[in-house]
Write a protein that holds these residues in place. Structure first.
Motif, short mmCIF file in Angstrom:
data_model
loop_
_atom_site.label_atom_id
_atom_site.label_comp_id
_atom_site.label_asym_id
_atom_site.label_seq_id
_atom_site.Cartn_x
_atom_site.Cartn_y
_atom_site.Cartn_z
N ARG A 233 0.84 -1.20 0.00
CA ARG A 233 0.00 0.00 0.00
C ARG A 233 0.87 1.26 0.00
O ARG A 233 0.57 2.23 -0.71
N MET A 236 2.19 1.82 -3.47
CA MET A 236 1.15 2.34 -4.36
C MET A 236 0.88 3.81 -4.08
O MET A 236 0.71 4.62 -5.01
N GLU A 240 1.32 6.92 -6.68
CA GLU A 240 0.26 7.90 -6.96
C GLU A 240 0.75 9.31 -6.69
O GLU A 240 0.45 10.25 -7.45
N SER A 255 -3.56 -7.01 -13.97
CA SER A 255 -3.13 -8.02 -13.01
C SER A 255 -3.65 -9.37 -13.43
O SER A 255 -4.37 -9.50 -14.42
N TYR A 266 -6.04 -3.51 -4.61
CA TYR A 266 -6.57 -2.54 -5.57
C TYR A 266 -8.03 -2.22 -5.26
O TYR A 266 -8.44 -1.05 -5.28
N ARG A 267 -8.79 -3.22 -4.95
CA ARG A 267 -10.22 -2.98 -4.68
C ARG A 267 -10.44 -2.21 -3.39
O ARG A 267 -11.40 -1.44 -3.29
N THR A 269 -8.48 0.12 -2.29
CA THR A 269 -7.90 1.46 -2.35
C THR A 269 -8.42 2.30 -3.52
O THR A 269 -7.74 3.20 -4.00
N TRP A 271 -9.52 1.48 -6.71
CA TRP A 271 -9.38 1.13 -8.11
C TRP A 271 -10.67 0.50 -8.61
O TRP A 271 -11.31 -0.28 -7.92
N GLU A 273 -12.63 -1.71 -11.68
CA GLU A 273 -12.37 -2.65 -12.76
C GLU A 273 -12.92 -2.10 -14.08
O GLU A 273 -14.02 -1.55 -14.14
N PHE A 287 -7.73 -2.42 -14.26
CA PHE A 287 -8.27 -1.44 -13.33
C PHE A 287 -7.88 -0.02 -13.75
O PHE A 287 -6.91 0.20 -14.47
N LYS A 289 -7.91 4.23 -11.96
CA LYS A 289 -8.13 5.09 -10.81
C LYS A 289 -7.90 6.53 -11.22
O LYS A 289 -6.89 6.86 -11.82
#
Length: 291
Positions: A233, A236, A240, A255, A266-267, A269, A271, A273, A287, A289
Motif C-alpha cells: 500500500r 502504491m 500515486e 493483473s 486494488y479494490r 484502495t 481502483w 475494474e 483497473f 483510478k
C-alpha cells in the motif's frame, strides 16, 4: 521448561546477543565495544550527519556524543559543521578510521561466512534473518525513487519475474509481456520506486508514462519477508504521489487472477475494474483510478 512465545523470543535474543558479541569489551578483537564499532560502521557507510546517525542507530544524544568523542580521541573520526547548515554536524572517518572500517568489514564478512558454513540450510537461515530484520526495522523502511536499470531495481524485478513464473498457471516469460521501457519509468515520463530496508531492496513499483495525463502502474512487488507490513500500500501511495507531481490524472494497471493479494489491495484502495486495454497475454483483470 516454559515454551510460551515470550520465552521463545527471549531465547532468540540471548542467542543473537551471544552470536554478535554484544557483551564483548573488544568487538571482533579490535579493542572497542560493539556500540562504538556500530557508530564507526554507520559513518563508513555514509551516515555521517549526526542527527541522521542518531536516528539510524536509535541512540540518545548523550550516548552518541560519548561514542563520537571516544572515536575522535582514537583519531578515527572528525566531527565538522555541515557545509550547508552550521547548526548541524557531520562525522567523517579519518584515514586511520577508513582503515579500521575496512578491517571491521572484512572480519564481519568472514564471521557471516562462518555462520552460513555451520548451517546446512543456508538459504532457509537467510530467509529467517530477512524476516526478523525487516519486521524489527519496519519503521525505518524507506521508499526511494531510482533508475529502473539500477542494481536495486533489477534485484526486485528479477525476484518479481521469478515469482510470477511460480504462481501463474502459464508460467511467465518477460519477453512475451508488455515490459515497460526504462525511459517510460523515469522522469519526466514516469518513475520507479524501490522500498529499502537498511540497504536491502525489499519491494518495488513502476509508474509507466508517455508524457500525457494517463499512466500505468507496473511491477508492484514486495518480498515475502516484508509482506503483512502494509508495504504494498505504501508503494502504491508513493507511485500515486509521483504521478500527481508529473501532472498525471488517470492511472491504469493490469493483473492476474492468481495474484489475489494484489487484487484485494486494488479494490480496497479505490481502483475500479475496467475492460481490457492491452494485448499482454498474462493479465486477466484491468483497473483504473482517477487521481
Amino acid at each position: 521448561m516454559p515454551i510460551d512465545p515470550t520465552s521463545r523470543i527471549r531465547r532468540f535474543n540471548r542467542a543473537v546477543t551471544a552470536e554478535v558479541g554484544a557483551l564483548d569489551t573488544s568487538f571482533l578483537g579490535r579493542g572497542r565495544p560493539l556500540g562504538a564499532a556500530r557508530v564507526l560502521n554507520a559513518i563508513g557507510h555514509g551516515r555521517g550527519e549526526v542527527g541522521l546517525l542518531r536516528d539510524y542507530l536509535g541512540l540518545d544524544s548523550g550516548l552518541l556524543s560519548r561514542f563520537l568523542r571516544g572515536l575522535e580521541e582514537e583519531g578515527l573520526v572528525v566531527t565538522l559543521p555541515h557545509p550547508g547548515d552550521a547548526r548541524r554536524r557531520v562525522a567523517a572517518l579519518t584515514e586511520a578510521g577508513r582503515r579500521e572500517f575496512s578491517a571491521y568489514e572484512a572480519l564481519s564478512n568472514d564471521r557471516a561466512a562462518e555462520l552460513l558454513a555451520r548451517f546446512p540450510k543456508g538459504e532457509e537461515l537467510l530467509r529467517a534473518m530477512d524476516l526478523v530484520a525487516t519486521v524489527l526495522g519496519r519503521d525505518r523502511i524507506a521508499i526511494d525513487e531510482t533508475d529502473p536499470r539500477g542494481e536495486a531495481a533489477l534485484h526486485c524485478l528479477t525476484a518479481y519475474y521469478a515469482e510470477l513464473g511460480r504462481r501463474l498457471s502459464t508460467g511467465f516469460d518477460v519477453a512475451l509481456s508488455r515490459d515497460p521501457e526504462a525511459a517510460d519509468m523515469m522522469r519526466p515520463r514516469g518513475a520507479f520506486l524501490v522500498a529499502v530496508s537498511d540497504g536491502l531492496p525489499i519491494g518495488c513499483v513502476g509508474l509507466k508514462g508517455k508524457g500525457g495525463d494517463m499512466a500505468e502502474i507496473k511491477r508492484l512487488w514486495v518480498c515475502p519477508s516484508a509482506r503483512g507490513l502494509g508495504l504494498a500500500r505504501r508503494l502504491m501511495e508513493a507511485a500515486e504521489s509521483a504521478a500527481r507531481t508529473l501532472g498525471i490524472t488517470t492511472l491504469r494497471l493490469d493483473s492476474n487472477s492468481a495474484l489475489t493479494e494484489a487484487l484485494a489491495l486494488y479494490r480496497r484502495t479505490g481502483w475500479v475494474e475496467i475492460d481490457r486495454f492491452n494485448d499482454d497475454p498474462y493479465p486477466d483483470f484491468f483497473f483504473e483510478k482517477r487521481l
